[in-house]
Write a protein that holds these residues in place. Structure first.
Motif, PDB file in Angstrom:
ATOM      1  N   GLY A  13       0.713  -1.202   0.069  1.00 34.16           N
ATOM      2  CA  GLY A  13      -0.151  -0.233   0.011  1.00 34.16           C
ATOM      3  C   GLY A  13       0.879   1.299   0.026  1.00 34.16           C
ATOM      4  O   GLY A  13       2.059   1.059  -0.106  1.00 34.16           O
ATOM      5  N   GLN A  94      -1.681  -2.059  -4.486  1.00 34.85           N
ATOM      6  CA  GLN A  94      -2.868  -1.049  -4.186  1.00 34.85           C
ATOM      7  C   GLN A  94      -2.342   0.223  -4.818  1.00 34.85           C
ATOM      8  O   GLN A  94      -3.398   1.069  -5.132  1.00 34.85           O
ATOM      9  CB  GLN A  94      -3.548  -0.856  -3.086  1.00 34.85           C
ATOM     10  CG  GLN A  94      -3.989  -2.203  -2.301  1.00 34.85           C
ATOM     11  CD  GLN A  94      -4.189  -1.852  -0.852  1.00 34.85           C
ATOM     12  OE1 GLN A  94      -5.457  -1.555  -0.435  1.00 34.85           O
ATOM     13  NE2 GLN A  94      -3.251  -1.885   0.137  1.00 34.85           N
ATOM     14  N   HIS A 112      -5.544  -1.724  -8.275  1.00 38.52           N
ATOM     15  CA  HIS A 112      -6.301  -0.265  -8.493  1.00 38.52           C
ATOM     16  C   HIS A 112      -5.966   0.423  -9.537  1.00 38.52           C
ATOM     17  O   HIS A 112      -6.041   1.499  -9.653  1.00 38.52           O
ATOM     18  CB  HIS A 112      -5.773   0.570  -7.093  1.00 38.52           C
ATOM     19  CG  HIS A 112      -6.650  -0.193  -5.649  1.00 38.52           C
ATOM     20  ND1 HIS A 112      -6.497   0.347  -4.544  1.00 38.52           N
ATOM     21  CD2 HIS A 112      -7.519  -1.103  -5.765  1.00 38.52           C
ATOM     22  CE1 HIS A 112      -6.918  -0.460  -3.689  1.00 38.52           C
ATOM     23  NE2 HIS A 112      -7.625  -1.126  -4.258  1.00 38.52           N
ATOM     24  N   PRO A 159     -12.037  -3.866  -8.399  1.00 33.14           N
ATOM     25  CA  PRO A 159     -10.650  -4.044  -8.590  1.00 33.14           C
ATOM     26  C   PRO A 159     -10.132  -5.038  -9.882  1.00 33.14           C
ATOM     27  O   PRO A 159     -10.810  -5.690 -10.141  1.00 33.14           O
ATOM     28  CB  PRO A 159     -10.167  -4.505  -7.232  1.00 33.14           C
ATOM     29  CG  PRO A 159     -11.041  -4.218  -6.283  1.00 33.14           C
ATOM     30  CD  PRO A 159     -12.581  -4.223  -7.205  1.00 33.14           C
ATOM     31  N   THR A 180       0.201  -0.807   4.252  1.00 32.57           N
ATOM     32  CA  THR A 180      -1.220  -0.616   4.054  1.00 32.57           C
ATOM     33  C   THR A 180      -2.110  -0.307   5.196  1.00 32.57           C
ATOM     34  O   THR A 180      -1.781  -1.107   6.243  1.00 32.57           O
ATOM     35  CB  THR A 180      -1.912  -1.541   3.025  1.00 32.57           C
ATOM     36  OG1 THR A 180      -3.180  -1.305   2.884  1.00 32.57           O
ATOM     37  CG2 THR A 180      -1.813  -2.955   3.677  1.00 32.57           C
ATOM     38  N   ALA A 187      -8.733  -5.776  -0.812  1.00 27.93           N
ATOM     39  CA  ALA A 187      -7.322  -5.833  -0.143  1.00 27.93           C
ATOM     40  C   ALA A 187      -7.139  -6.145   1.173  1.00 27.93           C
ATOM     41  O   ALA A 187      -6.633  -7.119   1.844  1.00 27.93           O
ATOM     42  CB  ALA A 187      -6.632  -4.951  -0.676  1.00 27.93           C
TER      43      ALA A 187
END
Ligand code: APR
Length: 242
Positions: A13, A94, A112, A159, A180, A187
């Protein structure tokens, strides 16, 4: 040959890119404290004011390409793990930056989307896109104007690559979550999926415990540029714990 080997799935993330100079979303001063996500990261926001949304992503794209934002030691350690590990390593990010690619990661899925790609709303083709994007730009494939948008998954959209991701989660012997907050699904639910299968070791490397911290067998707190290279060294020397 590490003591315990097997396929690895890594989820990253925004925290992994923080030390490269890119803001996270939910930390103090993060992106969502600078602009409302409803205005720039939803299909409704784009329909309401496409010029504003394009400007938001054009600013971020220029920042990424400006030369000052570079992969850091954490990105590089994950690329090394993919090279030196004796089984599959799938990196699911992500993030929409290209720092994992620039660090050398290849087996990489941007669930993403990607800041350096644009998609035609008419014919759905995806194009590499490094220049500023205008809502009126014609699609290089179908020529239609007025439909080009960032190839980024907005809130409320589906996604990407979920079939491949779920298959990899089913098979992995190690699941790593890095940088993240564990706020956004699907996720945020990956660690629970892995635990249900009961085979894999799970580790979270973050500045602070994420929302799913209680589900991880191992939690390592601290900056990614310090903790990720050290963990990769340990994996390559000792194999997967447990
Ligand atoms: N090293 C490691 N972790 C860090 C660092 C660092 N130097 N700096 C911050 N972090 C951690 C924070 O503690 C936080 O838990 O990174 C996490 C970032 O969380 P978010 O800002 O919520 O970002 P992320 O989890 O990637 O957001 C997920 O939300 O807005 C959507 O689509 C967007 O992909 C994004 C998704």
């Amino acid at each position: 040959m590490p003591a315990r080997s097997g396929p690895i799935v890594i989820l990253t993330g925004a925290g992994i890119s923080k030390e490269s100079g890119l803001d996270t979303f939910r930390d103090a001063g993060g992106v969502w404290s600078q602009v409302r996500l409803e205005d720039v990261a939803t299909p409704e926001g784009f329909a309401r004011d496409p010029v504003r949304v394009q400007a938001f992503y054009n600013d971020r794209r220029r920042g990424l390409l400006g030369g000052a934002v570079l992969p850091n030691a954490a990105h590089e350690a994950l690329a090394r793990l993919e090279r030196d590990w004796d089984d599959d390593v799938l990196l699911v990010t992500q993030n929409i930056d290209d720092l994992h690619e620039r660090a050398g990661s290849r087996n990489l899925l941007h669930m993403h989307g990607e800041l350096l790609k644009a998609r035609c709303g008419h014919c759905d083709t995806v194009h590499d896109w490094r220049a500023d994007l205008g809502a009126g730009d014609p699609c290089p494939a179908c020529g239609a104007g007025g439909g080009m948008r960032p190839h980024v998954v907005w809130f409320g959209e589906i996604p990407l690559y979920m079939d491949r991701i779920v298959d990899a989660l089913d098979r992995c012997a190690l699941f790593m979550s890095i940088g993240t907050s564990g706020t956004v699904y699907p996720a945020a639910g990956f660690v629970a999926e892995v635990r249900e299968r009961g085979r894999a070791h799970t580790v979270e490397l973050n500045m602070e415990p994420g929302h799913g911290a209680s589900l991880f067998a191992e939690i390592i707190l601290g900056p990614a540029t310090a903790r990720v290279p050290a963990y990769v060294e340990r994996l390559l020397a000792e194999g997967i714990p447990g």
